[in-house]
Design a protein around this motif. Structure first.
Motif, PDB file in Angstrom:
ATOM      1  N   ASP A  56    -114.641  80.983   8.853  1.00 57.72           N
ATOM      2  CA  ASP A  56    -115.094  82.619   8.556  1.00 57.72           C
ATOM      3  C   ASP A  56    -113.932  83.377   8.182  1.00 57.72           C
ATOM      4  O   ASP A  56    -114.266  84.292   7.234  1.00 57.72           O
ATOM      5  N   ALA A 195    -110.103  80.515  11.211  1.00 53.49           N
ATOM      6  CA  ALA A 195    -111.307  80.560  12.166  1.00 53.49           C
ATOM      7  C   ALA A 195    -112.414  79.950  11.488  1.00 53.49           C
ATOM      8  O   ALA A 195    -112.926  79.877  10.316  1.00 53.49           O
ATOM      9  N   GLN A 239    -115.351  85.235  20.037  1.00 54.15           N
ATOM     10  CA  GLN A 239    -114.133  84.503  19.556  1.00 54.15           C
ATOM     11  C   GLN A 239    -113.286  83.783  20.488  1.00 54.15           C
ATOM     12  O   GLN A 239    -113.260  84.197  21.717  1.00 54.15           O
ATOM     13  N   SER A 241    -109.937  80.942  20.752  1.00 56.31           N
ATOM     14  CA  SER A 241    -108.855  80.453  20.042  1.00 56.31           C
ATOM     15  C   SER A 241    -107.948  79.705  21.014  1.00 56.31           C
ATOM     16  O   SER A 241    -107.903  79.790  22.126  1.00 56.31           O
ATOM     17  N   GLU A 265    -108.891  79.024  15.467  1.00 59.63           N
ATOM     18  CA  GLU A 265    -109.982  80.082  16.153  1.00 59.63           C
ATOM     19  C   GLU A 265    -111.274  79.399  15.821  1.00 59.63           C
ATOM     20  O   GLU A 265    -111.687  79.015  14.846  1.00 59.63           O
ATOM     21  N   THR A 267    -114.960  81.423  15.615  1.00 61.59           N
ATOM     22  CA  THR A 267    -115.826  82.907  15.611  1.00 61.59           C
ATOM     23  C   THR A 267    -116.944  82.705  15.430  1.00 61.59           C
ATOM     24  O   THR A 267    -117.523  82.056  14.541  1.00 61.59           O
ATOM     25  N   PHE A 292    -114.189  93.096  12.274  1.00 62.53           N
ATOM     26  CA  PHE A 292    -113.561  92.645  13.444  1.00 62.53           C
ATOM     27  C   PHE A 292    -113.365  93.714  14.616  1.00 62.53           C
ATOM     28  O   PHE A 292    -113.404  95.004  14.245  1.00 62.53           O
ATOM     29  N   ASN A 296    -110.431  92.816  20.528  1.00 66.50           N
ATOM     30  CA  ASN A 296    -110.434  91.216  20.357  1.00 66.50           C
ATOM     31  C   ASN A 296    -109.297  90.687  19.692  1.00 66.50           C
ATOM     32  O   ASN A 296    -108.513  89.673  19.947  1.00 66.50           O
ATOM     33  N   VAL A 300    -106.284  87.863  20.406  1.00 68.95           N
ATOM     34  CA  VAL A 300    -106.268  86.719  19.852  1.00 68.95           C
ATOM     35  C   VAL A 300    -104.878  86.578  19.265  1.00 68.95           C
ATOM     36  O   VAL A 300    -104.131  85.500  19.211  1.00 68.95           O
TER      37      VAL A 300
END
Length: 310
Positions: A56, A195, A239, A241, A265, A267, A292, A296, A300
């Protein structure tokens, strides 16, 4: 890590698609070499049901001073067709983030990885150095000499600092004001995290709740800041992680200490409401939630939080 046989590869602004994919491949190799836990998770994803990986986004951290900020990395990728997709501002952290959407390239139905899969988004953060205290600014400017940021992409590929390695004394003093800046000063342009695109997986890992459960069962430490499963306000971005592993780093004054490295991560982008009737096998990336989420992202990023106050 994937074949570079691209019979349908297209030429686009800046040169060869294969060259760009090779740059990403080597950035990934360096990241995995430097982060054993992330590599273990990466291998786990591949091993489960012979899953084919898609990404991602790739994320980097920079210091906005004397040509070392976002532009030092983004200019290369924008020459290859990347475009600014949006940004996030974190005034309290003295931090700015821009994310970049990839160029439109041909991806075969079974395209995956960096060989012939979708190109990742880029997320690049910069510490607003001029907004830090004079003492912190002085530490950063002592190491980052003007014009050195021109070699940012090469630094990311090699995993080597452009500037001199900091002393432990300078590092811990900078961390008191900005852990983000201290992390960047010691790790440089090495990728902060990648991710996976959960929504592109074909098997059990296509459900982020299963991802969370499986990683917990395997004993991996997940970032629980906010919640382990982080959900955007519109309910369309999910998400999960890991916590960055702590690895020994030797500083310029000979001191070796355990500090946060990188993390990994997952996603998942849900289909937008206006495309809910599109057949599953016809869904493309533009049918899904883009961009995004500020909250979040804030949670993260705390995956590299220092557990010890120096």
């Amino acid at each position: 890590m994937g074949s570079f046989d691209l019979p349908h590869s297209s030429s686009f602004k800046g040169g060869s698609e294969i060259f760009l994919r090779n740059v990403f491949e080597n950035i990934l190799k360096t990241y995995l070499r430097k982060n054993p836990t992330a590599k273990t998770i990466w291998e786990l994803v591949q091993s489960l049901d012979n899953e084919k990986i898609c990404y991602d986004h790739f994320t980097f951290r920079t210091l906005k001073v004397d040509g070392y900020g976002i532009d030092s990395l983004s200019s290369f990728f924008m020459d290859y067709g990347y475009k600014i997709g949006g940004g996030l501002d974190f005034p309290n952290k003295k931090l700015r983030i821009l994310w970049f959407s990839p160029p439109d390239v041909h991806v075969p139905n079974d395209g995956h990885g960096l060989g012939n899969g979708p190109l990742p988004r880029l997320v690049i953060a910069e510490v607003l150095v001029d907004e830090l205290s004079p003492e912190s600014q002085g530490i950063i400017r002592k190491y980052l000499k003007p014009e050195g940021g021109k070699q940012a992409v090469l630094s990311s590929i090699l995993g080597s600092l452009i500037w001199e390695k900091p002393t432990w004394t300078d590092f811990k003093q900078l961390a008191k004001e900005s852990e983000f800046a201290a992390w960047t000063l010691i790790h440089g342009y090495t990728m902060n995290h990648l991710a996976f695109a959960v929504h592109r997986f074909k098997h059990r890992f296509s459900d982020i709740k299963f991802v969370k459960q499986h990683l917990e069962e395997k004993g991996f430490k997940l970032n629980s800041d906010g919640e382990i499963l982080k959900v955007s306000q519109d309910g369309l971005l999910f998400q999960v992680s890991s916590i960055s592993e702590r690895l020994p780093a030797t500083f310029a004054d000979g001191v070796t200490e355990i500090i946060p490295a990188s993390y990994i991560e997952f996603t998942q982008r849900q289909v937008l409401p206006e495309f809910k009737d599109v057949p599953h096998d016809e869904i493309k990336e533009f049918h899904r939630r883009e961009a995004f989420e500020l909250d979040n992202a804030n949670h993260v990023m705390k995956g590299t939080r220092f557990t010890t106050k120096f």
